[in-house]
Scaffold this motif. Sequence first.
Motif: not given
Length: 368
Positions: A36-40, A42-49, A319-323, A325-332
């Motif tokens: 999950v930490s890797v998901i978080v 990766h959420s930075f470059p994947l959201t363009g942040a 944004g990173v936090p919501v993105f 969270a959604v990615a984590t739920i879907l991935t699980l």
Amino acid sequence: MAAHGARGNGGETMTLQRVFDPRLNALNVVRLLLAVSVIVWHSFPLTGASRPPWPVVQLLGEAGVDGFFAISGFLIVASWMRNPRWRPYLRARVLRILPAFYFCLVVTAFVLAPLGILLVGQGFPDGYLGDSLLYVLKNAGLRIVEAGIGGTPEGVLPYPGVWNGSLWTLWWEFLCYLGVLILGLTRLLRFRVTVPILFIACLGGVALTAAGILDNAELINGSRFGLMFAAGALIHQVKDRLPARWWLVGIAAAITITASVLPDYRLVAALPLAYLLIAGGALVKIPGLRLRNDVSYGTYIYAFPLQQVLASAGLAALGVPVFAAVATILTLGVATLSWHLIEKRALRWKRSRAGMTPESVTLTAGPA
């Protein structure tokens, strides 16, 4: 149930060997948290942040991957020492990694990537079906040599050209497995100096990388992952003398976090991180945290392409936090399907072929 204290009955020191119970530990939870930490991260470059400049946050993604190698070093060496036969050892490693890996390649090429392309609305490039097949075939050797498919994902996404940016580490994980096999067959693993020598050699490679002297990508990655795997193996080697106490876990965590300000935190924190994860997972004796369904591997291998699909759907704007969270739920959810449909069945076949007990399966199972 409370965790073990510093001393057991009769005042004996509670070493890691005495504390670690293959049937009751939280290592699957630890590995899931690492995924999950890797998901978080990766959420930075994947959201363009832009990634945050704070060293402790930058530690999140690197330690997430490194932690898998440290835990694997501990468990895989234990697996070989328990049953030093090459055929069941290699079969177990292959069945743990490859079935889910191959299925992930196929799902990425023929389901997730097309879905992402449709969501972006760009249309499929010429010869896409053939390129999808080549994506699977070229990467079937576990080494990722084809990151995209027919030029997709294109520049409209924040992270173009790569459909799954996590799979590349599995090659290095399997090389570590083969390293244990070679050391075991040559009986070098019997000598107590072997693992420390390898640890020091890899530490030297990491130091040269941090100093800007080593610039070869293969040597850089080999030093990094070899160091973390050797750290876990070293923890296993001294488990009969290494105390397992919560206050030591706390110190290990403090050292790891503090080391994040260094050019490479592993120079100081490779062993503390390994101890933090392994001893911490061993000390937790709460039955509810003993996850029989190990979805950490599926979480790791499916997160990135699912995040690319979410970014294609425009969710990166959240944004990173919501993105994350959604990615984590879907991935699980997808990882749970991977576990029940692919991984669990492969483990059952491994157990029946190798004559392993459920306890030994629990000990050796893991993502990469």
